[in-house]
Design a protein around this motif. Structure first.
Motif, PDB file in Angstrom:
ATOM      1  N   GLU A 281      12.250   0.084   1.149  1.00  0.00           N
ATOM      2  CA  GLU A 281      11.750  -0.077  -0.215  1.00  0.00           C
ATOM      3  C   GLU A 281      10.468   0.722  -0.419  1.00  0.00           C
ATOM      4  OE1 GLU A 281      11.685  -0.831  -4.055  1.00  0.00           O
ATOM      5  OE2 GLU A 281      13.339  -1.388  -2.742  1.00  0.00           O
ATOM      6  N   ALA A 282       9.573   0.697   0.561  1.00  0.00           N
ATOM      7  CA  ALA A 282       8.336   1.483   0.462  1.00  0.00           C
ATOM      8  C   ALA A 282       8.662   2.969   0.390  1.00  0.00           C
ATOM      9  CB  ALA A 282       7.423   1.180   1.650  1.00  0.00           C
ATOM     10  N   ALA A 283       9.661   3.405   1.143  1.00  0.00           N
ATOM     11  CA  ALA A 283      10.037   4.821   1.148  1.00  0.00           C
ATOM     12  C   ALA A 283      10.625   5.250  -0.203  1.00  0.00           C
ATOM     13  CB  ALA A 283      11.022   5.102   2.268  1.00  0.00           C
ATOM     14  N   ARG A 284      11.280   4.351  -0.875  1.00  0.00           N
ATOM     15  CA  ARG A 284      11.870   4.695  -2.174  1.00  0.00           C
ATOM     16  C   ARG A 284      10.810   5.084  -3.204  1.00  0.00           C
ATOM     17  NH1 ARG A 284      15.383   0.049  -1.170  1.00  0.00           N
ATOM     18  NH2 ARG A 284      17.377   0.905  -0.517  1.00  0.00           N
ATOM     19  N   GLN A 285       9.575   4.717  -2.961  1.00  0.00           N
ATOM     20  CA  GLN A 285       8.503   5.012  -3.897  1.00  0.00           C
ATOM     21  C   GLN A 285       7.913   6.404  -3.682  1.00  0.00           C
ATOM     22  OE1 GLN A 285       8.228   2.795  -6.295  1.00  0.00           O
ATOM     23  NE2 GLN A 285       9.741   1.601  -5.191  1.00  0.00           N
ATOM     24  N   GLY A 286       8.448   7.174  -2.741  1.00  0.00           N
ATOM     25  CA  GLY A 286       7.985   8.541  -2.565  1.00  0.00           C
ATOM     26  C   GLY A 286       7.628   8.913  -1.143  1.00  0.00           C
ATOM     27  N   GLY A 287       7.642   7.944  -0.242  1.00  0.00           N
ATOM     28  CA  GLY A 287       7.374   8.242   1.153  1.00  0.00           C
ATOM     29  C   GLY A 287       8.652   8.608   1.881  1.00  0.00           C
ATOM     30  N   VAL A 288       8.494   8.964   3.142  1.00  0.00           N
ATOM     31  CA  VAL A 288       9.642   9.314   3.975  1.00  0.00           C
ATOM     32  C   VAL A 288       9.557   8.509   5.265  1.00  0.00           C
ATOM     33  CG1 VAL A 288      10.733  11.162   5.311  1.00  0.00           C
ATOM     34  CG2 VAL A 288       9.759  11.662   3.066  1.00  0.00           C
TER      35      VAL A 288
ATOM     36  N   HIS B 223       0.837  -1.207   0.000  1.00  0.00           N
ATOM     37  CA  HIS B 223       0.000   0.000   0.000  1.00  0.00           C
ATOM     38  C   HIS B 223       0.876   1.264   0.000  1.00  0.00           C
ATOM     39  CE1 HIS B 223      -3.477   2.511   1.028  1.00  0.00           C
ATOM     40  NE2 HIS B 223      -2.708   3.082   1.951  1.00  0.00           N
ATOM     41  N   LEU B 224       1.846   1.317   0.899  1.00  0.00           N
ATOM     42  CA  LEU B 224       2.708   2.498   0.981  1.00  0.00           C
ATOM     43  C   LEU B 224       3.574   2.644  -0.264  1.00  0.00           C
ATOM     44  CD1 LEU B 224       3.824   2.444   4.719  1.00  0.00           C
ATOM     45  CD2 LEU B 224       2.030   3.829   3.652  1.00  0.00           C
ATOM     46  N   GLY B 225       4.045   1.511  -0.791  1.00  0.00           N
ATOM     47  CA  GLY B 225       4.894   1.554  -1.981  1.00  0.00           C
ATOM     48  C   GLY B 225       4.183   2.096  -3.206  1.00  0.00           C
ATOM     49  N   ALA B 226       2.848   2.020  -3.210  1.00  0.00           N
ATOM     50  CA  ALA B 226       2.060   2.494  -4.342  1.00  0.00           C
ATOM     51  C   ALA B 226       1.661   3.965  -4.191  1.00  0.00           C
ATOM     52  CB  ALA B 226       0.806   1.630  -4.494  1.00  0.00           C
ATOM     53  N   ARG B 227       2.092   4.590  -3.103  1.00  0.00           N
ATOM     54  CA  ARG B 227       1.697   5.965  -2.827  1.00  0.00           C
ATOM     55  C   ARG B 227       2.916   6.827  -2.491  1.00  0.00           C
ATOM     56  NH1 ARG B 227      -1.883   2.564  -2.287  1.00  0.00           N
ATOM     57  NH2 ARG B 227      -4.114   2.952  -2.337  1.00  0.00           N
TER      58      ARG B 227
END
Length: 109
Positions: free
Chosen positions: A86-93, A60-64
């Motif tokens: 990995e989830a953060a690499r998609q635009g999260g912090v 979920h986080l990786g897609a946002r």
């Protein structure tokens, strides 16, 4: 001002859509807190297996983007799952507060 207060202020200063504060004093507390987040987001139920819930959360986080996850008081940086980064690499912090010395974090190869 302590590390937690500093992390929260920094997170809110990023002006992202969503900021989550996650207690992480032990590996078990971190896993439980992240599972609770998955339940809160409607990605799992309280009866869902923890690993399944965490997988759903990372997907979920990786897609946002536009989110911040503050992991507060992490016992050891080595205990953090690569899925978090990995989830953060998609635009999260991901902001981590810890008393760990973090040897090797940010060192050049």
């Amino acid at each position: 001002i302590g590390k937690t207060e500093l992390a929260i202020e920094f997170a809110h200063g990023l002006k992202r859509d969503i900021v989550w504060f996650v207690p992480a004093a032990s590996e078990d507390t971190l896993s439980s807190s992240l599972r609770d987040l998955a339940v809160e987001l409607g990605l799992a139920t309280i009866h869902t297996d923890r690993d399944v819930a965490l997988h759903a959360l990372w997907r979920h986080l990786g897609a946002r983007s536009e989110w911040v996850l503050v992991l507060d008081n992490v016992e050891s940086m080595a205990s953090l799952s690569p899925d978090i980064l990995e989830a953060a690499r998609q635009g999260g912090v991901v902001i981590v507060t810890t008393r760990d010395t973090c040897n090797g974090i940010g060192d050049p190869p």
